[in-house]
Design an enzyme around this catalytic site. Sequence first.
Site, PDB file in Angstrom:
ATOM      1  N   ARG A   1       2.683  -7.065   9.120  1.00  0.00           N
ATOM      2  CA  ARG A   1       2.016  -5.960   9.837  1.00  0.00           C
ATOM      3  C   ARG A   1       2.500  -5.858  11.277  1.00  0.00           C
ATOM      4  O   ARG A   1       2.651  -4.755  11.819  1.00  0.00           O
ATOM      5  CB  ARG A   1       0.503  -6.152   9.778  1.00  0.00           C
ATOM      6  CG  ARG A   1      -0.083  -5.839   8.388  1.00  0.00           C
ATOM      7  CD  ARG A   1      -1.489  -6.378   8.245  1.00  0.00           C
ATOM      8  NE  ARG A   1      -2.147  -5.953   7.014  1.00  0.00           N
ATOM      9  CZ  ARG A   1      -3.301  -6.481   6.577  1.00  0.00           C
ATOM     10  NH1 ARG A   1      -3.900  -7.439   7.277  1.00  0.00           N
ATOM     11  NH2 ARG A   1      -3.834  -6.062   5.454  1.00  0.00           N
TER      12      ARG A   1
ATOM     13  N   ARG B   1      -1.778 -14.616   3.897  1.00  0.00           N
ATOM     14  CA  ARG B   1      -2.522 -13.923   4.955  1.00  0.00           C
ATOM     15  C   ARG B   1      -1.793 -14.060   6.299  1.00  0.00           C
ATOM     16  O   ARG B   1      -1.725 -13.113   7.082  1.00  0.00           O
ATOM     17  CB  ARG B   1      -3.940 -14.496   5.089  1.00  0.00           C
ATOM     18  CG  ARG B   1      -4.847 -14.203   3.915  1.00  0.00           C
ATOM     19  CD  ARG B   1      -5.351 -12.794   3.897  1.00  0.00           C
ATOM     20  NE  ARG B   1      -6.323 -12.518   4.936  1.00  0.00           N
ATOM     21  CZ  ARG B   1      -7.082 -11.426   4.976  1.00  0.00           C
ATOM     22  NH1 ARG B   1      -6.981 -10.496   4.024  1.00  0.00           N
ATOM     23  NH2 ARG B   1      -7.922 -11.231   5.956  1.00  0.00           N
TER      24      ARG B   1
ATOM     25  N   ASN C   1      -1.848  -0.110   7.449  1.00  0.00           N
ATOM     26  CA  ASN C   1      -1.333  -1.470   7.690  1.00  0.00           C
ATOM     27  C   ASN C   1      -0.498  -2.043   6.539  1.00  0.00           C
ATOM     28  O   ASN C   1      -0.306  -3.248   6.448  1.00  0.00           O
ATOM     29  CB  ASN C   1      -2.466  -2.407   8.135  1.00  0.00           C
ATOM     30  CG  ASN C   1      -3.553  -2.569   7.081  1.00  0.00           C
ATOM     31  OD1 ASN C   1      -3.454  -2.001   5.997  1.00  0.00           O
ATOM     32  ND2 ASN C   1      -4.566  -3.346   7.393  1.00  0.00           N
TER      33      ASN C   1
ATOM     34  N   GLU D   1      -9.110 -10.501  -7.934  1.00  0.00           N
ATOM     35  CA  GLU D   1      -8.188  -9.367  -7.775  1.00  0.00           C
ATOM     36  C   GLU D   1      -7.075  -9.408  -8.824  1.00  0.00           C
ATOM     37  O   GLU D   1      -6.686  -8.370  -9.367  1.00  0.00           O
ATOM     38  CB  GLU D   1      -7.618  -9.376  -6.352  1.00  0.00           C
ATOM     39  CG  GLU D   1      -8.703  -9.046  -5.316  1.00  0.00           C
ATOM     40  CD  GLU D   1      -8.294  -9.289  -3.862  1.00  0.00           C
ATOM     41  OE1 GLU D   1      -9.125  -9.035  -2.984  1.00  0.00           O
ATOM     42  OE2 GLU D   1      -7.156  -9.744  -3.606  1.00  0.00           O
TER      43      GLU D   1
ATOM     44  N   THR E   1      -5.660  -7.924  10.325  1.00  0.00           N
ATOM     45  CA  THR E   1      -6.020  -6.622   9.736  1.00  0.00           C
ATOM     46  C   THR E   1      -5.555  -5.483  10.644  1.00  0.00           C
ATOM     47  O   THR E   1      -5.000  -4.485  10.179  1.00  0.00           O
ATOM     48  CB  THR E   1      -7.550  -6.541   9.526  1.00  0.00           C
ATOM     49  OG1 THR E   1      -7.948  -7.639   8.706  1.00  0.00           O
ATOM     50  CG2 THR E   1      -7.952  -5.231   8.880  1.00  0.00           C
TER      51      THR E   1
ATOM     52  N   HIS F   1      -1.736  -5.461   1.423  1.00  0.00           N
ATOM     53  CA  HIS F   1      -2.995  -6.186   1.188  1.00  0.00           C
ATOM     54  C   HIS F   1      -2.685  -7.620   0.772  1.00  0.00           C
ATOM     55  O   HIS F   1      -1.699  -7.867   0.075  1.00  0.00           O
ATOM     56  CB  HIS F   1      -3.785  -5.509   0.058  1.00  0.00           C
ATOM     57  CG  HIS F   1      -4.905  -6.364  -0.466  1.00  0.00           C
ATOM     58  ND1 HIS F   1      -6.149  -6.415   0.126  1.00  0.00           N
ATOM     59  CD2 HIS F   1      -4.945  -7.253  -1.501  1.00  0.00           C
ATOM     60  CE1 HIS F   1      -6.912  -7.279  -0.529  1.00  0.00           C
ATOM     61  NE2 HIS F   1      -6.214  -7.799  -1.531  1.00  0.00           N
TER      62      HIS F   1
ATOM     63  N   TYR G   1     -12.164  -2.769  -3.537  1.00  0.00           N
ATOM     64  CA  TYR G   1     -12.754  -2.847  -2.196  1.00  0.00           C
ATOM     65  C   TYR G   1     -14.290  -2.794  -2.237  1.00  0.00           C
ATOM     66  O   TYR G   1     -14.923  -2.374  -1.249  1.00  0.00           O
ATOM     67  CB  TYR G   1     -12.204  -1.718  -1.324  1.00  0.00           C
ATOM     68  CG  TYR G   1     -10.800  -1.981  -0.789  1.00  0.00           C
ATOM     69  CD1 TYR G   1     -10.528  -3.127  -0.025  1.00  0.00           C
ATOM     70  CD2 TYR G   1      -9.751  -1.101  -1.015  1.00  0.00           C
ATOM     71  CE1 TYR G   1      -9.248  -3.376   0.484  1.00  0.00           C
ATOM     72  CE2 TYR G   1      -8.468  -1.339  -0.502  1.00  0.00           C
ATOM     73  CZ  TYR G   1      -8.223  -2.479   0.243  1.00  0.00           C
ATOM     74  OH  TYR G   1      -6.968  -2.718   0.755  1.00  0.00           O
TER      75      TYR G   1
ATOM     76  N   LYS H   1       0.829  -1.198   0.000  1.00  0.00           N
ATOM     77  CA  LYS H   1       0.000   0.000   0.000  1.00  0.00           C
ATOM     78  C   LYS H   1       0.878   1.269   0.000  1.00  0.00           C
ATOM     79  O   LYS H   1       2.101   1.177   0.194  1.00  0.00           O
ATOM     80  CB  LYS H   1      -0.920  -0.047   1.236  1.00  0.00           C
ATOM     81  CG  LYS H   1      -1.915  -1.229   1.200  1.00  0.00           C
ATOM     82  CD  LYS H   1      -2.778  -1.253   2.462  1.00  0.00           C
ATOM     83  CE  LYS H   1      -3.851  -2.327   2.388  1.00  0.00           C
ATOM     84  NZ  LYS H   1      -4.744  -2.292   3.583  1.00  0.00           N
TER      85      LYS H   1
HETATM   86  N1  UDP Z   1      -9.762  -0.947   7.404  1.00  0.00           N
HETATM   87  C1  UDP Z   1      -9.871   0.207   8.173  1.00  0.00           C
HETATM   88  N2  UDP Z   1     -10.646   0.178   9.306  1.00  0.00           N
HETATM   89  C2  UDP Z   1     -11.313  -0.936   9.709  1.00  0.00           C
HETATM   90  C3  UDP Z   1     -11.196  -2.106   8.932  1.00  0.00           C
HETATM   91  C4  UDP Z   1     -10.414  -2.068   7.787  1.00  0.00           C
HETATM   92  O1  UDP Z   1      -9.273   1.238   7.837  1.00  0.00           O
HETATM   93  O2  UDP Z   1     -11.993  -0.909  10.752  1.00  0.00           O
HETATM   94  C5  UDP Z   1      -8.932  -0.925   6.201  1.00  0.00           C
HETATM   95  C6  UDP Z   1      -7.579  -1.627   6.411  1.00  0.00           C
HETATM   96  O3  UDP Z   1      -6.599  -0.901   5.677  1.00  0.00           O
HETATM   97  C7  UDP Z   1      -7.820  -2.995   5.807  1.00  0.00           C
HETATM   98  C8  UDP Z   1      -8.741  -2.645   4.643  1.00  0.00           C
HETATM   99  O4  UDP Z   1      -9.586  -1.615   5.151  1.00  0.00           O
HETATM  100  O5  UDP Z   1      -6.604  -3.612   5.410  1.00  0.00           O
HETATM  101  C9  UDP Z   1      -9.581  -3.781   4.111  1.00  0.00           C
HETATM  102  O6  UDP Z   1     -10.322  -4.355   5.171  1.00  0.00           O
HETATM  103  P1  UDP Z   1     -10.436  -5.931   5.334  1.00  0.00           P
HETATM  104  O7  UDP Z   1     -11.438  -6.207   6.397  1.00  0.00           O
HETATM  105  O8  UDP Z   1     -10.640  -6.563   3.999  1.00  0.00           O
HETATM  106  O9  UDP Z   1      -8.986  -6.331   5.930  1.00  0.00           O
HETATM  107  P2  UDP Z   1      -7.747  -7.093   5.253  1.00  0.00           P
HETATM  108  O10 UDP Z   1      -8.306  -8.139   4.334  1.00  0.00           O
HETATM  109  O11 UDP Z   1      -6.928  -6.058   4.534  1.00  0.00           O
HETATM  110  O12 UDP Z   1      -6.992  -7.682   6.405  1.00  0.00           O
HETATM  111 MG    MG Z   2      -9.716  -7.982   2.828  1.00  0.00          MG
END
Ligand code: UDP
Ligand code: MG
Length: 151
Positions: A104, A87, A114, A128, A93, A117, A51, A11
């Site tokens: 992370r 992952r 974070n 994707e 996350t 992705h 997203y 990112k």
């Molecule tokens: N995100 C955020 N606030 C939240 C949850 C998610 O800013 O409460 C952002 C964060 O950058 C995250 C992205 O949105 O990586 C996508 O969310 P997702 O739940 O898909 O998490 P990921 O798959 O990236 O772990």
């Molecule tokens: Mg996600």
Amino acid sequence: MSAERTFIMIKPDGVQRGLVGQIVQRFEQRGYKLVSMKFTQPTKELLEEHYADLKQKGFFPSLIAYMLSGPVVPMVWEGKDVVKQGRQMLGQTNPLASLPGSIRGDFSIDIGRNICHGSDSVESAQKEIALWFKENELTQWKSSTHEWVYE
Ligand code: UDP
Ligand code: MG
């Protein structure tokens, strides 16, 4: 089954903080094979599509602003169980819930910064990859380390 693919993207904060090399290195040293990588400023339309599942969330506008704030490094990595392992290599996350040793957990603090992705399922990975790469950008090659990584 060593042909599974995942979509990993560094990112804007990961790029700005000079973490591209270290993140790429973790996937290389694990034994995964790089299939494609670019350095690009994504459009708002592309990010909203990427997203789309999160459109209803309160954090969606700030997420899009964050992701638009600079260039990113989208990548495709290939290998056995790479979606789930990717992952795990990323961590949770929320970086504060991520263990040391994860990307992370080692490099970030706030959920909205974070740094990386990773696809959450084989199906999302396929969607994707198709969204970010053209078919002819997915490079076909055999890594000379294959027999040293897989039995
Ligand atoms: N995100 C955020 N606030 C939240 C949850 C998610 O800013 O409460 C952002 C964060 O950058 C995250 C992205 O949105 O990586 C996508 O969310 P997702 O739940 O898909 O998490 P990921 O798959 O990236 O772990
Ligand atoms: Mg996600």
